[in-house]
Design a protein around this motif. Structure first.
Motif: not given
Length: 370
Positions: A21-24, A82-83, A164-166, A353-355
């Motif tokens: 989630x840090x990527x987002x 928040x996270x 965060x991502x979606x 890995x959200x990729x």
């Protein structure tokens, strides 16, 4: 999935979750690893304290940026706060006096962050059975009347986390996302005391009706999809099965029978108290009984819209057999993608890995825009 704590799945899973989630915008690697270094994986309280302390510190930083009118820095810092606070609150027991205050603080951090967005998400309270379901509409920049996907989380998760991502992946593909705290989730559970329900199509239809009746100035109300993650894999499928107006269904982590998932788990499982909370039970015997209705048997074949299933082969929370069962029951146009066990992204809901979710979003975009 990489284990920061060798042999300790649940705390390692949460570290992976935060790092992804840090990527987002949901964290900073160095801060997350600092938190991890303070956790004893066998001591739940050390987990809570480490995340809460970091969340408190980062929240204070955000407040200082805001007071200095440094909006960009404040926005990014509130999102991290928040996270971290969300992670701390999630594993606090219901008897912990800190739980609700930390929930309110993490939600406050998110609301302060989105107030500083270039385009503030639309926040709404959707009327539902004498109460309301809080929701956020995240819209893609520069797109007039985009299609929209209604998105539920899982278990007692927070709608805010879906940003965060979606939300970002859908927005990048020209699709709006309506993140909703459904019954048993977020503020609907913690503040409005709405427990989860097997007939999740009822709140699903209420959200769809609200969009059609109230949000036509923001989205294309003729192109609305349904999606959900983790336990939400059951919810999304149930909504699609009984609400034919949904144009596409995204099952991000399949659930065939939530009772089957929990029938052999010990009462001491780290998530057991949360399960009791969402269903309104006092013990796991009662909770398991209530979960028997949470099944897609006789339901999945009713889905008529195009449906995508994404599941990790190494999912240790909802085993991959759930995906195979849902896939076998579907009679609509559908795709099942299994992330191989030897690959990153094969853990529960690809938190490592959200990729590995890209194919799903591309397919959803193609179908909802058709």
């Amino acid at each position: 999935m990489w284990h920061y704590f060798p042999g300790q799945y649940m705390p390692s899973y949460q570290i992976n979750r935060a790092l992804t989630q840090a990527h987002y915008g949901g964290g900073e690697f160095a801060e997350i690893l600092e938190v991890a270094s303070q956790i004893d994986p066998l001591d739940r309280e050390s987990f809570n304290k480490a995340w809460a302390n970091m969340g408190d510190d980062v929240y204070e930083l955000a407040e200082n940026y805001a007071k200095a009118n440094k909006g960009v820095s404040a926005r990014r810092t509130y999102l991290r706060a928040f996270n971290y606070l969300r992670t701390a609150e999630f594993f606090m027991t219901l008897h912990d006096d800190r739980k609700i205050p930390y929930y309110l603080k993490c939600r406050d951090a998110f609301l302060k962050a989105i107030d500083l967005f270039d385009e503030r998400p639309v926040t709404v309270d959707i009327p539902f059975e004498g109460g309301f379901l809080p929701a956020y509409l995240f819209k893609p920049a520069g797109v007039k009347n985009p299609p929209v996907v209604v998105m539920f989380g899982g278990l007692d998760s927070l709608a805010e986390e879906l940003y965060f991502g979606i939300a970002q992946h859908l927005n990048e593909r020209g699709i709006a996302m309506m993140a909703v705290d459904g019954p048993g989730q977020g503020a609907a559970l913690r503040l409005n005391h709405m427990h989860t329900r097997y007939d999740y199509n009822v709140p699903g239809t209420a959200v769809l009706d609200y969009i059609i009746e109230n949000l036509g100035q923001h989205v294309d109300t003729s192109r609305v999809g349904i999606g959900a993650v983790s336990m939400g894999g059951y919810m999304a499928a149930r909504c699609a099965a009984f609400e034919p107006r949904f144009k596409v269904c995204m099952i991000f982590g399949a659930v065939w029978s939530y009772y089957d998932i929990w029938k052999n788990r010990p009462d001491t499982h780290p998530l057991a108290e949360i399960v009791q909370h969402i269903v309104g039970a006092d013990n796991m015997t009662d909770a398991r009984e209530r979960l028997k209705d949470f099944t897609l048997e006789g339901v999945a074949e009713k889905i008529t819209c195009p449906t995508y299933i994404l599941h990790g082969e190494d999912d240790r929370q909802n085993f991959v057999e759930n995906a195979y069962k849902v896939n076998a029951a579907l009679t609509c146009e559908h795709v099942m993608e299994i992330v191989p066990k030897d690959s990153s992204g094969s853990a529960h809901c690809s938190v490592d890995d959200f990729t590995k979710t890209f194919n799903m979003y591309d397919w959803i975009a193609e179908k909802i825009k058709a």
